[in-house]
Design a protein around this motif. Sequence first.
Motif, PDB file in Angstrom:
ATOM      1  N   THR A   1      37.975 108.190  69.393  1.00  0.00           N
ATOM      2  CA  THR A   1      36.802 107.422  69.676  1.00  0.00           C
ATOM      3  C   THR A   1      36.396 108.202  70.808  1.00  0.00           C
ATOM      4  O   THR A   1      36.281 109.350  70.660  1.00  0.00           O
ATOM      5  CB  THR A   1      37.821 106.193  70.439  1.00  0.00           C
ATOM      6  OG1 THR A   1      36.580 105.133  70.653  1.00  0.00           O
ATOM      7  CG2 THR A   1      38.529 106.090  71.406  1.00  0.00           C
ATOM      8  N   SER A   2      35.517 107.463  71.762  1.00  0.00           N
ATOM      9  CA  SER A   2      34.977 108.175  72.642  1.00  0.00           C
ATOM     10  C   SER A   2      35.299 107.631  74.027  1.00  0.00           C
ATOM     11  O   SER A   2      35.690 106.548  74.094  1.00  0.00           O
ATOM     12  CB  SER A   2      33.241 108.070  72.453  1.00  0.00           C
ATOM     13  OG  SER A   2      32.805 106.891  72.293  1.00  0.00           O
ATOM     14  N   CYS A   3      34.648 108.539  75.057  1.00  0.00           N
ATOM     15  CA  CYS A   3      35.156 108.020  76.658  1.00  0.00           C
ATOM     16  C   CYS A   3      33.580 108.228  77.469  1.00  0.00           C
ATOM     17  O   CYS A   3      33.085 109.156  77.140  1.00  0.00           O
ATOM     18  CB  CYS A   3      36.106 109.031  77.102  1.00  0.00           C
ATOM     19  SG  CYS A   3      36.627 108.614  78.741  1.00  0.00           S
ATOM     20  N   GLU A   4      33.171 107.147  77.982  1.00  0.00           N
ATOM     21  CA  GLU A   4      32.064 106.963  78.886  1.00  0.00           C
ATOM     22  C   GLU A   4      32.370 107.943  79.977  1.00  0.00           C
ATOM     23  O   GLU A   4      33.450 108.448  80.456  1.00  0.00           O
ATOM     24  CB  GLU A   4      31.985 105.584  79.455  1.00  0.00           C
ATOM     25  CG  GLU A   4      31.880 104.513  78.263  1.00  0.00           C
ATOM     26  CD  GLU A   4      30.278 104.683  77.584  1.00  0.00           C
ATOM     27  OE1 GLU A   4      29.491 105.310  78.318  1.00  0.00           O
ATOM     28  OE2 GLU A   4      30.277 104.289  76.434  1.00  0.00           O
TER      29      GLU A   4
ATOM     30  N   MET B   1      28.867 114.189  73.680  1.00  0.00           N
ATOM     31  CA  MET B   1      28.001 113.684  72.968  1.00  0.00           C
ATOM     32  C   MET B   1      26.651 113.399  73.526  1.00  0.00           C
ATOM     33  O   MET B   1      26.266 112.332  74.198  1.00  0.00           O
ATOM     34  CB  MET B   1      28.582 112.100  72.395  1.00  0.00           C
ATOM     35  CG  MET B   1      29.734 112.416  71.650  1.00  0.00           C
ATOM     36  SD  MET B   1      30.625 110.496  71.427  1.00  0.00           S
ATOM     37  CE  MET B   1      29.316 110.194  69.889  1.00  0.00           C
ATOM     38  N   GLU B   2      25.925 114.283  73.605  1.00  0.00           N
ATOM     39  CA  GLU B   2      24.534 114.332  74.299  1.00  0.00           C
ATOM     40  C   GLU B   2      23.622 113.609  73.305  1.00  0.00           C
ATOM     41  O   GLU B   2      23.502 113.579  72.157  1.00  0.00           O
ATOM     42  CB  GLU B   2      24.033 115.906  74.404  1.00  0.00           C
ATOM     43  CG  GLU B   2      24.904 116.727  75.276  1.00  0.00           C
ATOM     44  CD  GLU B   2      24.200 117.903  75.478  1.00  0.00           C
ATOM     45  OE1 GLU B   2      23.165 118.131  74.923  1.00  0.00           O
ATOM     46  OE2 GLU B   2      25.003 118.898  75.957  1.00  0.00           O
ATOM     47  N   ASN B   3      22.728 112.492  73.923  1.00  0.00           N
ATOM     48  CA  ASN B   3      21.814 111.808  73.291  1.00  0.00           C
ATOM     49  C   ASN B   3      22.369 111.004  72.316  1.00  0.00           C
ATOM     50  O   ASN B   3      21.812 110.664  71.219  1.00  0.00           O
ATOM     51  CB  ASN B   3      20.670 112.601  72.884  1.00  0.00           C
ATOM     52  CG  ASN B   3      20.057 113.545  73.763  1.00  0.00           C
ATOM     53  OD1 ASN B   3      19.833 113.200  75.015  1.00  0.00           O
ATOM     54  ND2 ASN B   3      19.878 114.803  73.255  1.00  0.00           N
TER      55      ASN B   3
ATOM     56  N   GLN C   1      28.617 110.910  77.270  1.00  0.00           N
ATOM     57  CA  GLN C   1      29.863 110.601  76.730  1.00  0.00           C
ATOM     58  C   GLN C   1      30.521 111.500  75.922  1.00  0.00           C
ATOM     59  O   GLN C   1      29.941 112.377  75.254  1.00  0.00           O
ATOM     60  CB  GLN C   1      29.431 109.306  75.405  1.00  0.00           C
ATOM     61  CG  GLN C   1      30.432 108.601  75.130  1.00  0.00           C
ATOM     62  CD  GLN C   1      29.757 107.451  74.187  1.00  0.00           C
ATOM     63  OE1 GLN C   1      28.481 106.954  74.382  1.00  0.00           O
ATOM     64  NE2 GLN C   1      30.510 107.049  73.270  1.00  0.00           N
ATOM     65  N   VAL C   2      31.955 111.430  75.894  1.00  0.00           N
ATOM     66  CA  VAL C   2      32.851 112.440  75.192  1.00  0.00           C
ATOM     67  C   VAL C   2      33.575 112.110  74.027  1.00  0.00           C
ATOM     68  O   VAL C   2      34.294 110.982  74.255  1.00  0.00           O
ATOM     69  CB  VAL C   2      33.615 113.053  76.312  1.00  0.00           C
ATOM     70  CG1 VAL C   2      34.459 114.155  75.582  1.00  0.00           C
ATOM     71  CG2 VAL C   2      32.781 113.827  77.407  1.00  0.00           C
TER      72      VAL C   2
END
Length: 552
Positions: A396-399, A429-431, A376-377
């Motif tokens: 926000t974030s992106c899958e 976004m690791e883990n 995820q970023v």
Amino acid sequence: MAQPTLSTVSVTMADGGVTESEQDIEKKIEETRQRFKDEYVQDSSDKYDSRDVERLQKDDAWAEGYLTWRQYVVEDTLKMIDESFQWRREYRVHDLTESSIPKWMFESGAVYLHGYDKEGNKLFWFKVKLHIKDAKTIQDKKKYVAFWLESYAKREPGMPLSVVFDMSESGLGNIDMDFVKYIINCFKVYYPKFLSKMIMYEMPWIMNAAWKIVKTWLGPEAISKLKFVSKSEVQNYIGPEYLPPHMGGTDPFKYSYPPLPDDDFQTPISENGPIASEDENESKDGEMESKETLESSFSSEPQALRPKKVNFVEDSLRLEDGDRVEAASRTKGARKPLTTFKGSLLHISPAEELCFGSKETEKKCLIILNNVTKNQVAFKVRTTAPEKYRVKPSNTSCEPGASVDIVVSLHGGFQSSLQDRFLVMAAEMENNSGSSSPELAQFWKEVPKSKVMEHRLRCHVLESSPVFSSLTDSPLASGTSSQPDLHTMLMRVVASNSKLEQQLNQCLWIQKVLTVLVSFLMAFSFCTLYLVYIGSGPYDQGPGPGPAPPSL
């Protein structure tokens, strides 16, 4: 490499009038690369930094920059690359940091980046009165200039600079010809295509002789970029908002160190306006981050005069099936991007610029982010003009493997400007599988700066023309995706032809005036010669023989 558009079908050289097709450019790029590898690198690998050699083989824009500056003559381009690469290795430009430059140079404020000219080019300021000729510090001064240029080149690749030599209160003691020649070589050889113009402000008459020498160093390809201006003329090139008061402007900016001054990227307004539950901690953290390194220093205006910084509640919901209808309605009417920047974490479309116009249909642009990682970023979008733009979503974030459509729209009665910039920040976004507001806020506080990908987008203002208004409003125009670009090109051609016509009319008028003056002078000269000839006739003959003497 991004797909070519209509604007890249051919390249026209302004200085030499040379036109190259896209195929010819690609062939010359490959020829330049191969010949440089065979003739220069093979037996002299210690002359260059391997990072520069590798970049030349991969970066088409960099290779083309050298070719363009040498009018696509491969032999001259190779010599330029050789000289440039040797300089880059000598000054270790890849490894220049703030700590490698004496602190007093930053504190002096003699050189810095701040503001934009009327064409949207970044301004590179030289306060000449603060420069004192000193052989002991000349090498550090050269590294200092290299530090600024290399830092800017990494952050804004392909974006030219306008250099401003502010000569207020300066004299001969402030002119170091060796240093001036070095600055010119930076743009002439080391950083091709970086110079938009060189503005010489209020040059003292006593320096005329020195700058005649400088003109010879510039060469024909750059001499047209030299602009000598007074206080009444400088606003032809730079708007008052980026001119200090002593130059007739209204910019209250005053250089101070630390941090290094640069664009002031701030959080834009969310689509629904300011939200009551603002996260003030993020605002403070963003200001602290700006003081850490050059890559994240964004403090160019005093706090009192900055636009109010508005934070927002991060968008925590991802686009599920039920949200697609809302997303489609939000992106309706937004200008779709045609080019793509391929980053390590995200592919960002468009690659370089967002296009805005004065019409209602031209006030929305779309930024498309594609996650190319397996994690995820998280991403943020910031701008230098937060009061003008609304961005949805902006944090926000992106899958993994998914894409996010970001709508950027002009707020209220604001108009876009060439000086406006956008910054897309992304980090893996690791883990971390969540994207709620608390998790994202904490993530951005903890993520190392070295792991944050940054990409900048500039604004392009579409010109409105009555000639093409009927075309753009027609169903035919709205039905083709390539029409906006074609329309933009046509408007640019019309504007260019209009300027050329004005210049031609001005030249013809000057020619008529000169013809009348020459005719008048010739008539006056003939009349004067005739009068002189008539008036001096009797005296030129001398006394005559006179009557014969009487005979005795």
